[in-house]
Design a protein around this motif. Structure first.
Motif, short mmCIF file in Angstrom:
data_model
loop_
_atom_site.label_atom_id
_atom_site.label_comp_id
_atom_site.label_asym_id
_atom_site.label_seq_id
_atom_site.Cartn_x
_atom_site.Cartn_y
_atom_site.Cartn_z
N TYR A 169 -42.18 34.08 44.43
CA TYR A 169 -42.21 34.45 45.76
C TYR A 169 -41.40 33.29 46.72
O TYR A 169 -41.48 32.11 46.07
CB TYR A 169 -43.45 34.48 46.38
N TRP A 179 -39.87 35.37 56.68
CA TRP A 179 -39.69 36.51 55.99
C TRP A 179 -40.27 36.24 54.65
O TRP A 179 -39.77 35.00 54.15
CB TRP A 179 -38.19 36.71 55.68
N HIS A 181 -40.28 36.99 50.33
CA HIS A 181 -39.50 37.85 49.63
C HIS A 181 -40.33 37.70 48.13
O HIS A 181 -41.08 36.78 47.76
CB HIS A 181 -38.08 37.12 49.31
N ARG A 182 -39.90 38.57 47.14
CA ARG A 182 -40.61 38.66 45.88
C ARG A 182 -39.73 39.18 44.69
O ARG A 182 -39.14 39.89 45.09
CB ARG A 182 -41.83 39.59 45.72
N SER A 183 -39.71 38.43 43.72
CA SER A 183 -39.08 38.90 42.55
C SER A 183 -40.05 39.34 41.43
O SER A 183 -40.96 38.58 41.21
CB SER A 183 -37.87 37.79 42.09
N GLN A 184 -39.73 40.20 40.58
CA GLN A 184 -40.60 40.48 39.48
C GLN A 184 -39.93 40.55 38.42
O GLN A 184 -40.34 40.84 37.09
CB GLN A 184 -41.15 41.84 39.75
N THR A 189 -33.36 39.91 40.76
CA THR A 189 -33.51 40.64 41.92
C THR A 189 -34.69 40.45 42.72
O THR A 189 -35.75 39.90 42.29
CB THR A 189 -33.21 42.11 41.32
N TRP A 190 -34.36 40.63 43.95
CA TRP A 190 -35.41 40.26 45.13
C TRP A 190 -35.74 41.63 46.05
O TRP A 190 -34.87 42.23 46.21
CB TRP A 190 -35.12 39.06 45.91
N SER A 191 -36.92 41.55 46.61
CA SER A 191 -37.22 42.51 47.59
C SER A 191 -37.87 41.98 48.55
O SER A 191 -38.84 40.92 48.44
CB SER A 191 -38.14 43.59 47.14
N GLN A 192 -37.68 42.30 50.03
CA GLN A 192 -38.29 41.57 51.03
C GLN A 192 -39.76 42.46 51.33
O GLN A 192 -39.74 43.78 51.48
CB GLN A 192 -37.39 41.63 52.30
N LEU A 193 -40.66 41.72 51.39
CA LEU A 193 -42.13 41.97 51.45
C LEU A 193 -42.46 42.21 53.15
O LEU A 193 -43.27 43.34 53.59
CB LEU A 193 -43.22 41.29 50.68
N ALA A 242 -47.76 42.82 48.71
CA ALA A 242 -47.40 43.77 49.30
C ALA A 242 -48.25 43.94 50.51
O ALA A 242 -47.70 44.58 51.51
CB ALA A 242 -47.19 45.17 48.32
#
Length: 395
Positions: A169, A179, A181-184, A189-193, A242
């Motif tokens: 995170y 903001w 963000h999380r990477s799995q 790669t990252w996504s904005q939560l 999420a």
């Protein structure tokens, strides 16, 4: 998701409010010091729960093992090394603090936030003004894994899940915006939560702590705070960030550290929270049932800006515990008396019965304690202080 006020996210009712015990005295270092109890001593009305009693025998005083400047964070990953963030630098010890070596950081900024994988001391992250960088070889090489195109959106926090190091995170925020963000996949790669925007307030993150054994859970206390805010909730996500819901709302206080959730009693947690600075004081709460209910085991009151200058305000600055013996808790406190500027007192106390009774460990410290870490063998307690890193044998 975009919201305009922190309170929208906190609309859910807390599972249970904390129940406070009588306020404790706060005079000159003795406030949290009491004789250690016997294993069958009364527990002052705490709910019945199986408590592992382990010895807590501090040998001597605190010993400086890494000098100033101030140490801001400590890491004792399960892989064995001890790491300390200090003045924009990172140091590593492989012999419990007897010797240290410097780890080169790509951006030697005192504002940089270092994170160490709790399971692997060679996996490092660094959050700076405009990016998050990662090293997979103990700091030999670094790669930018998340960058910001906006100079007014600095990264302040990065956290690795102990349960799954692929889950990472990162939080970037300025005075009024945040903001998450999380990477799995370990940072590839990252996504904005989330995206928050506030007005007439100051954004802050008190807690961003992944659960030690469940990769889908993370704890959080964060918001855009102003003079109208007198407290905040501890929130939990069960879907890897999420969504969040309130877990507990310490009365009149802001949660700042949570530990627990693993070892011999995986349902046990401890939560430290500091009260609003106008009232002063702090709370230590514990939950025996995975956060469903909370009990206040230690409380300080008074000493705030609006409570009179002669009464000291005791705040909690760091917290740690022993997962193998969850009754062993370690708490760092700062005692400030506003009528005596510069006369603050700093101490670390320990409990063997889940926070009911306390004893002073190793005497007063020279500066504020920013972090506590128990060595993986349980022999030493380490403190990151304004005067560097200190070590205490607790055997």
């Amino acid at each position: 998701m975009q919201v305009t006020r922190r309170g929208v996210l906190r609309g859910l009712l807390a599972v249970a409010a904390a129940t406070a015990l009588p306020t404790l005295p706060t005079s000159a270092l003795a406030a949290s010091v009491a004789p250690l109890p016997t294993p069958d001593a009364p527990r002052h009305g705490l709910p019945a729960w199986t408590l592992a009693i382990a010895p807590l025998q501090a040998a001597g005083e605190w010993t400086e093992i890494l000098p100033a400047p101030a140490a801001t964070r400590l890491f004792a990953p399960a892989s064995g090394a001890l790491l300390a963030a200090r003045g924009g630098e990172l140091y590593r010890s492989d012999d419990a603090g007897l010797s240290w070596r410097s780890i080169a950081l790509p951006d030697a900024s005192p504002k940089g936030m270092v994170e160490v994988d709790p399971t692997n001391h060679d996996l490092l992250f660094l959050a700076t003004e405009d990016r998050v960088q990662r090293s997979t070889d103990g700091g030999v090489t670094w790669t930018t894994v998340l960058a910001s195109a906006h100079p007014d959106r600095p990264f302040h926090e990065v956290r690795v899940s102990p349960a799954d190091p692929r889950t990472v995170y990162a939080a970037q925020y300025n005075i009024t915006d945040l903001w998450l963000h999380r990477s799995q996949d370990g940072g590839e790669t990252w996504s904005q939560l989330e995206e928050w925007h506030g007005t007439l307030c100051a954004m802050g993150v008190y807690i961003l702590t992944p659960h030690p054994t469940d990769p889908a859970r993370i704890f959080r206390t964060a918001g855009c705070y102003a003079g109208r805010d007198l407290s905040d909730d501890l929130e939990i996500s069960t879907d890897a960030g999420a969504s969040f819901q309130s877990l507990t709302a310490p009365r009149g206080a802001f949660p700042n550290t949570i530990v627990g959730g693993s070892g011999a009693d995986p349902l046990r947690y401890y939560l430290a929270a500091n009260k609003d600075q106008r009232s002063g004081g702090s709370l230590l709460l514990t939950s025996p049932d995975d956060g469903a209910s909370w009990t206040t085991v230690l409380e300080y009151s008074g000493g705030g800006m609006m409570q009179g200058a002669k009464t000291p305000s005791v705040t909690m600055t760091a917290l740690s515990y022993d997962p193998s013996a969850p009754g062993r808790v370690f708490l760092a406190e700062q005692e400030k008396t506003r009528s005596a500027p510069g006369g603050d007192a700093y101490r670390v106390s320990g409990s063997v019965n889940g926070g009911v009774d306390w004893t002073l460990l190793g005497g007063p410290l020279a500066g504020r304690v920013n972090g506590l870490a128990l060595g993986i063998d349980g022999r030493f307690l380490f403190a990151a202080t304004e005067a560097g890193v200190q070590r205490l044998a607790i055997g």
